[in-house]
Motif scaffolding. Structure first.
Motif, PDB file in Angstrom:
ATOM      1  N   LEU A  24       0.854  -1.235  -0.069  1.00 61.59           N
ATOM      2  CA  LEU A  24       0.010   0.047  -0.100  1.00 61.59           C
ATOM      3  C   LEU A  24       0.912   1.360  -0.044  1.00 61.59           C
ATOM      4  CD1 LEU A  24      -2.962  -1.079   2.501  1.00 61.59           C
ATOM      5  CD2 LEU A  24      -2.854  -1.016  -0.056  1.00 61.59           C
ATOM      6  N   ASP A  25       2.308   0.978   0.118  1.00 62.64           N
ATOM      7  CA  ASP A  25       3.184   2.319  -0.006  1.00 62.64           C
ATOM      8  C   ASP A  25       2.956   3.202   1.194  1.00 62.64           C
ATOM      9  OD1 ASP A  25       5.095   3.749  -1.105  1.00 62.64           O
ATOM     10  OD2 ASP A  25       4.113   4.953  -2.450  1.00 62.64           O
ATOM     11  N   GLU A  26       2.751   2.621   2.288  1.00 63.85           N
ATOM     12  CA  GLU A  26       2.512   3.394   3.598  1.00 63.85           C
ATOM     13  C   GLU A  26       3.875   3.599   4.410  1.00 63.85           C
ATOM     14  OE1 GLU A  26      -2.036   1.801   4.815  1.00 63.85           O
ATOM     15  OE2 GLU A  26      -0.260   0.609   5.587  1.00 63.85           O
ATOM     16  N   PRO A  27       4.161   4.648   4.879  1.00 61.58           N
ATOM     17  CA  PRO A  27       5.459   4.932   5.522  1.00 61.58           C
ATOM     18  C   PRO A  27       5.380   4.293   7.071  1.00 61.58           C
ATOM     19  CG  PRO A  27       4.094   6.895   5.716  1.00 61.58           C
ATOM     20  CD  PRO A  27       3.284   6.027   4.577  1.00 61.58           C
ATOM     21  N   GLY A  72       1.214  10.083  -4.976  1.00 62.47           N
ATOM     22  CA  GLY A  72       1.577  11.263  -5.198  1.00 62.47           C
ATOM     23  C   GLY A  72       2.123  11.989  -3.725  1.00 62.47           C
ATOM     24  N   THR A  73       2.171  13.344  -3.956  1.00 65.97           N
ATOM     25  CA  THR A  73       2.566  14.096  -2.799  1.00 65.97           C
ATOM     26  C   THR A  73       1.552  15.323  -2.559  1.00 65.97           C
ATOM     27  OG1 THR A  73       3.765  15.817  -4.312  1.00 65.97           O
ATOM     28  CG2 THR A  73       5.097  13.721  -3.385  1.00 65.97           C
ATOM     29  N   ALA A  74       0.681  15.673  -3.420  1.00 67.73           N
ATOM     30  CA  ALA A  74      -0.183  16.658  -3.075  1.00 67.73           C
ATOM     31  C   ALA A  74      -1.140  16.663  -1.864  1.00 67.73           C
ATOM     32  CB  ALA A  74      -1.116  16.857  -4.339  1.00 67.73           C
ATOM     33  N   TRP A  75      -1.340  15.330  -1.282  1.00 68.28           N
ATOM     34  CA  TRP A  75      -1.976  15.196   0.043  1.00 68.28           C
ATOM     35  C   TRP A  75      -1.376  15.675   1.157  1.00 68.28           C
ATOM     36  CZ3 TRP A  75       0.687  12.792   3.824  1.00 68.28           C
ATOM     37  CH2 TRP A  75       1.880  11.800   3.079  1.00 68.28           C
ATOM     38  N   HIS A 117      -3.182  16.738   4.752  1.00 68.16           N
ATOM     39  CA  HIS A 117      -3.369  15.773   5.374  1.00 68.16           C
ATOM     40  C   HIS A 117      -2.103  15.020   5.891  1.00 68.16           C
ATOM     41  CE1 HIS A 117      -6.540  16.140   2.150  1.00 68.16           C
ATOM     42  NE2 HIS A 117      -7.085  15.693   2.984  1.00 68.16           N
ATOM     43  N   VAL A 118      -2.712  14.414   7.098  1.00 65.30           N
ATOM     44  CA  VAL A 118      -1.336  13.916   7.668  1.00 65.30           C
ATOM     45  C   VAL A 118      -0.895  12.613   7.134  1.00 65.30           C
ATOM     46  CG1 VAL A 118      -2.788  12.228   9.278  1.00 65.30           C
ATOM     47  CG2 VAL A 118      -0.686  13.269  10.301  1.00 65.30           C
ATOM     48  N   SER A 119      -1.660  11.879   6.311  1.00 66.00           N
ATOM     49  CA  SER A 119      -1.022  10.810   5.545  1.00 66.00           C
ATOM     50  C   SER A 119      -2.076  10.654   4.437  1.00 66.00           C
ATOM     51  CB  SER A 119      -1.569   9.592   6.328  1.00 66.00           C
ATOM     52  OG  SER A 119      -2.810   9.151   6.349  1.00 66.00           O
ATOM     53  N   HIS A 120      -1.693   9.779   3.339  1.00 66.96           N
ATOM     54  CA  HIS A 120      -2.319   9.550   1.929  1.00 66.96           C
ATOM     55  C   HIS A 120      -3.674   8.993   2.219  1.00 66.96           C
ATOM     56  CE1 HIS A 120      -2.922   7.172  -1.667  1.00 66.96           C
ATOM     57  NE2 HIS A 120      -3.333   8.435  -2.050  1.00 66.96           N
ATOM     58  N   TYR A 121      -3.762   8.130   3.090  1.00 66.58           N
ATOM     59  CA  TYR A 121      -5.050   7.557   3.595  1.00 66.58           C
ATOM     60  C   TYR A 121      -5.975   8.451   4.001  1.00 66.58           C
ATOM     61  CZ  TYR A 121      -8.391   3.984   4.968  1.00 66.58           C
ATOM     62  OH  TYR A 121      -9.551   3.237   5.174  1.00 66.58           O
ATOM     63  N   ALA A 122      -5.457   9.514   4.989  1.00 63.51           N
ATOM     64  CA  ALA A 122      -6.343  10.491   5.238  1.00 63.51           C
ATOM     65  C   ALA A 122      -7.071  11.412   4.193  1.00 63.51           C
ATOM     66  CB  ALA A 122      -5.507  11.552   6.170  1.00 63.51           C
ATOM     67  N   ALA A 123      -6.376  11.363   3.051  1.00 63.89           N
ATOM     68  CA  ALA A 123      -6.972  12.174   1.970  1.00 63.89           C
ATOM     69  C   ALA A 123      -8.290  11.509   1.286  1.00 63.89           C
ATOM     70  CB  ALA A 123      -5.933  12.465   0.911  1.00 63.89           C
ATOM     71  N   ALA A 124      -8.584   9.874   1.820  1.00 65.01           N
ATOM     72  CA  ALA A 124      -9.432   9.557   1.042  1.00 65.01           C
ATOM     73  C   ALA A 124     -10.996   9.895   1.130  1.00 65.01           C
ATOM     74  CB  ALA A 124      -9.520   7.718   1.255  1.00 65.01           C
ATOM     75  N   GLU A 138     -12.060   9.247   7.387  1.00 58.88           N
ATOM     76  CA  GLU A 138     -10.708   8.706   7.259  1.00 58.88           C
ATOM     77  C   GLU A 138      -9.705   9.784   7.771  1.00 58.88           C
ATOM     78  OE1 GLU A 138     -10.288   5.789   7.615  1.00 58.88           O
ATOM     79  OE2 GLU A 138     -11.978   4.922   6.769  1.00 58.88           O
ATOM     80  N   ASP A 139      -9.933  10.984   7.374  1.00 58.91           N
ATOM     81  CA  ASP A 139      -8.847  12.209   7.675  1.00 58.91           C
ATOM     82  C   ASP A 139      -9.063  12.471   9.092  1.00 58.91           C
ATOM     83  OD1 ASP A 139      -7.454  14.409   7.532  1.00 58.91           O
ATOM     84  OD2 ASP A 139      -8.714  15.615   6.368  1.00 58.91           O
ATOM     85  N   TRP A 140     -10.494  12.323   9.738  1.00 60.43           N
ATOM     86  CA  TRP A 140     -10.513  12.298  11.211  1.00 60.43           C
ATOM     87  C   TRP A 140      -9.816  11.196  11.730  1.00 60.43           C
ATOM     88  CZ3 TRP A 140     -12.504  14.959  15.495  1.00 60.43           C
ATOM     89  CH2 TRP A 140     -12.765  14.154  16.660  1.00 60.43           C
ATOM     90  N   ALA A 141     -10.137  10.130  11.566  1.00 60.01           N
ATOM     91  CA  ALA A 141      -9.486   8.757  12.252  1.00 60.01           C
ATOM     92  C   ALA A 141      -7.926   8.966  12.181  1.00 60.01           C
ATOM     93  CB  ALA A 141      -9.955   7.712  11.673  1.00 60.01           C
ATOM     94  N   GLU A 142      -7.320   9.390  10.997  1.00 56.48           N
ATOM     95  CA  GLU A 142      -5.776   9.332  10.880  1.00 56.48           C
ATOM     96  C   GLU A 142      -5.365  10.672  11.873  1.00 56.48           C
ATOM     97  OE1 GLU A 142      -3.444   7.407   8.417  1.00 56.48           O
ATOM     98  OE2 GLU A 142      -4.740   6.693   9.727  1.00 56.48           O
ATOM     99  N   THR A 143      -6.151  11.633  11.769  1.00 50.98           N
ATOM    100  CA  THR A 143      -5.725  12.783  12.697  1.00 50.98           C
ATOM    101  C   THR A 143      -5.631  12.316  14.170  1.00 50.98           C
ATOM    102  OG1 THR A 143      -6.334  14.222  11.063  1.00 50.98           O
ATOM    103  CG2 THR A 143      -5.974  15.182  13.044  1.00 50.98           C
ATOM    104  N   PHE A 144      -7.054  11.650  14.390  1.00 47.54           N
ATOM    105  CA  PHE A 144      -7.140  11.443  15.863  1.00 47.54           C
ATOM    106  C   PHE A 144      -6.001  10.499  16.272  1.00 47.54           C
ATOM    107  CE2 PHE A 144      -8.772   8.602  19.240  1.00 47.54           C
ATOM    108  CZ  PHE A 144      -9.636   9.164  19.924  1.00 47.54           C
ATOM    109  N   ALA A 145      -5.679   9.327  15.532  1.00 49.62           N
ATOM    110  CA  ALA A 145      -4.354   8.544  15.867  1.00 49.62           C
ATOM    111  C   ALA A 145      -3.247   9.116  15.910  1.00 49.62           C
ATOM    112  CB  ALA A 145      -4.430   7.262  14.757  1.00 49.62           C
ATOM    113  N   HIS A 146      -2.966  10.117  15.268  1.00 50.84           N
ATOM    114  CA  HIS A 146      -1.562  10.806  15.235  1.00 50.84           C
ATOM    115  C   HIS A 146      -1.591  11.650  16.464  1.00 50.84           C
ATOM    116  CE1 HIS A 146       0.664  10.267  11.596  1.00 50.84           C
ATOM    117  NE2 HIS A 146      -0.275   9.733  11.287  1.00 50.84           N
ATOM    118  N   LEU A 147      -2.695  12.218  16.768  1.00 51.78           N
ATOM    119  CA  LEU A 147      -2.707  13.030  18.186  1.00 51.78           C
ATOM    120  C   LEU A 147      -2.421  12.192  19.334  1.00 51.78           C
ATOM    121  CD1 LEU A 147      -3.360  15.816  19.600  1.00 51.78           C
ATOM    122  CD2 LEU A 147      -5.846  14.916  19.687  1.00 51.78           C
ATOM    123  N   LEU A 148      -2.908  10.794  19.221  1.00 53.26           N
ATOM    124  CA  LEU A 148      -2.711   9.938  20.372  1.00 53.26           C
ATOM    125  C   LEU A 148      -1.043   9.496  20.251  1.00 53.26           C
ATOM    126  CD1 LEU A 148      -5.734  10.001  20.851  1.00 53.26           C
ATOM    127  CD2 LEU A 148      -5.637   7.467  21.080  1.00 53.26           C
TER     128      LEU A 148
END
Length: 331
Positions: A156-159, A213-216, A220-227, A231-241
């Motif tokens: 999935l090309d995730e970091p 790509g890189t525009a996200w 957005h905190v991650s590419h998946y957050a841009a979906a 998902e943007d909320w959940a990814e941002t929530f997880a990163h805050l934690l």
């Protein structure tokens, strides 16, 4: 995470310890007290052997964390049970942090329709999709296997991809229903994250059909957050934690990085780390930036990938602040 000490000899304990390595005292984590207590003074969780649980039991045979699990592998499935133990260990860290943030953890007994529950399932014999629906969080136990998780991450090309990260992300969906949906925060959510009424399944299909790509990264905190906004909320929530837990741990063990504006604290009493780490998100991020860079450098010195392979753009800061204001309202 805060540090813990042996109730007998005051030796430093890890959160996962069930015995002090210095004096041999058997210990358990007591959730109401948020401290390690002597095992002989408490009743242990019935999942001590099955899930490696070192918490005291709640009202029944299980601790409050293990009781949240609705479905688990069969007793005779040794391979799946090994993965189950790893998942429960990650879940205990999640529940500890939610308690520390004073977020409600409502189970299905208190709220049969929308309370929180976990289905921890093995995908060895049937497909399992990690996700959230109506308060039930499903975790594919294969995510606890390093080789499987790394293969999925690479495909999935995730970091970044961890079992604890899955728990934090999926529980973020549950908290969206409680903190945002149909409430006064919804208009601001839509301004920052977008309109969640957009077709979710179509958004995911479009996401997986495109290259990252890189525009996200601009918003957005991650590419998946841009979906999709959810998902943007959940990814941002997880990163805050992620950020809060790591900064709290660094403070608890006395790690101070140049440029870090917060003095370290050693946490022998439960509340030895005051809330100045959390009340001002700008201060938190000013602490996190040099700390994360130092951790990345240390990882590279060990021949590992960056511990935190993300760069937080200003628009992401605004989203983190929105989430943080809901997670930690003025006290």
């Amino acid at each position: 995470m805060r540090t813990f000490t042996c109730p007998e000899c005051a030796n430093l304990l890890f959160f996962e310890n069930s015995r002090c390595v210095v004096c041999g005292t058997a210990v358990r984590y007591d959730r109401p007290a948020r401290a390690m207590v002597e095992a002989e003074d408490s009743h242990g969780c019935a999942n001590a052997e099955l899930a490696g649980c070192n918490w005291t039991a709640a009202e029944g045979m299980l601790c409050g964390c293990c009781a949240l699990t609705r479905t688990r592998p069969d007793d005779g499935d040794d391979r799946a049970l090994d993965a189950f133990r790893r998942a429960e260990a990650a879940k205990r860290r999640l529940v500890y942090q939610l308690d520390d943030l004073r977020l409600p953890v409502t189970d299905r007994t208190a709220d049969p329709r929308h309370g929180l529950a976990f289905d921890l399932l093995s995908s060895r014999d049937r497909p399992v999709t990690t996700g959230h629906a109506g308060g039930v969080i499903t975790i594919d136990l294969a995510e606890g296997d390093d080789s499987h998780r790394e293969a999925v991450r690479a495909r999935l090309d995730e970091p970044y991809r961890t079992l604890l990260g899955h728990f934090r992300h999926e529980v973020g969906h549950w908290y969206w229903d409680r903190l945002v949906a149909d409430g006064p925060a919804l208009p601001e959510f839509r301004r920052l994250f977008g309109d969640e009424r957009a077709d979710y399944q179509q958004a995911l299909s479009d996401h997986y059909a495109t290259t990252p790509g890189t525009a996200w990264a601009e918003s957005h905190v991650s590419h998946y957050a841009a979906a999709h906004p959810w998902e943007d909320w959940a990814e941002t929530f997880a990163h805050l934690l992620h950020i809060r837990d790591t900064v709290q741990t660094a403070a608890a063990v006395g790690v101070l990085v140049a440029g870090d504006p917060i003095e370290p604290h050693r946490s022998t009493p439960v509340d030895a780390i005051p809330d100045e780490h959390g009340d001002d998100l700008d201060v938190l991020l000013a602490t996190w930036t040099p700390l994360s860079r130092a951790l990345n450098q240390l990882n590279r010195s060990m021949g590992k990938d960056d511990l935190y392979p993300f760069v937080l753009a200003p628009r992401v800061h605004a989203k983190l602040k929105f989430v943080d204001d809901l997670v930690r309202p003025a006290r």
